[in-house]
Design a protein around this motif. Structure first.
Motif, PDB file in Angstrom:
ATOM      1  N   GLU A 109      40.180  45.611  11.936  1.00  0.00           N
ATOM      2  CA  GLU A 109      40.401  45.972  13.349  1.00  0.00           C
ATOM      3  C   GLU A 109      41.414  45.026  14.001  1.00  0.00           C
ATOM      4  O   GLU A 109      42.265  45.447  14.778  1.00  0.00           O
ATOM      5  N   GLY A 156      35.812  41.663  16.278  1.00  0.00           N
ATOM      6  CA  GLY A 156      36.446  42.646  15.404  1.00  0.00           C
ATOM      7  C   GLY A 156      36.480  42.203  13.953  1.00  0.00           C
ATOM      8  O   GLY A 156      36.537  41.013  13.647  1.00  0.00           O
ATOM      9  N   VAL A 175      36.714  44.449  19.709  1.00  0.00           N
ATOM     10  CA  VAL A 175      37.721  43.998  18.737  1.00  0.00           C
ATOM     11  C   VAL A 175      38.114  42.542  19.012  1.00  0.00           C
ATOM     12  O   VAL A 175      38.203  41.711  18.108  1.00  0.00           O
TER      13      VAL A 175
END
Length: 207
Positions: A103, A99, A95
């Motif tokens: 996210e 990401g 992430v």
């Protein structure tokens, strides 16, 4: 860790990771082992602790705000054990480094929701903004400036006008203005740090 276990671990993490390929996962597992070796032997094998985590994020990404670093640790440490396992490490970095906007919004919201009740309250905004602002000149009451910022943030982001931000509010605001993703303090590495980190970590192709 035996080579067989490493291989099984890498295969399993590669399958579950949306963001890294197999050789990248191997590099991250290698880095994880190095960090575990630095951690107190108390966690050996299970993961590494908050201190090693904070030092790593500080040196890799220049994240310095202690409150933020503690919050980042908590979002990585999903099992709430006080140390970061290899799975949490790889997923968390997925992430942080690569990401999707979705996210990252979930991640930033979780960081800012200090008490985990699903809302970012006025008090939480005040707490975070107070920490991330430079101290004002002596003639100015610093808390007043922070309160003003909180009100500005609410005015811009609190779509349902309930005096706090739900994830829906936060998501809507960020989709309209992406700079609001880190509205309450820096908790994501900048592009330059990400590139430098990836070049350093992924440069060594595993034997």
């Amino acid at each position: 860790m035996s080579r067989k276990r490493v291989k099984l671990l890498v295969d399993s993490l590669t399958r579950s990771s949306k963001h890294f390929n197999k050789s990248e996962v191997e590099c991250l597992v290698k880095l994880f082992d190095t960090l575990v070796a630095k951690a107190s032997s108390h966690f050996a094998g299970a993961g590494f602790d908050r201190t090693v985590f904070r030092d790593t994020l500080h040196s890799a990404f220049g994240l310095t705000d202690e409150v933020m670093l503690d919050r980042v640790f908590s979002t990585f440490d999903r099992s709430n054990t006080g140390n970061i396992t290899v799975v949490e490490w790889v997923e968390g970095l997925g992430v942080l480094l690569r990401g999707t906007l979705e996210e990252k919004m979930k991640y930033c919201f979780a960081i800012y929701d200090l008490n985990g009740d699903g809302y970012i309250s006025r008090e939480e905004m005040f707490q975070m903004l107070k920490n991330s602002l430079l101290i004002q000149p002596a003639d100015e009451e610093p808390d007043e400036g922070v309160k003003d910022l909180v009100e500005i943030a609410l005015k811009k982001m609190d779509y349902d006008h309930d005096g706090k931000l739900s994830f829906t509010d936060f998501e809507k605001a960020v989709r309209e203005e992406s700079l609001l993703l880190e509205a309450f303090g820096p908790c994501l590495p900048d592009i330059k740090s990400i590139i430098a980190f990836e070049q350093k970590v992924f440069r060594e192709t595993p034997k």
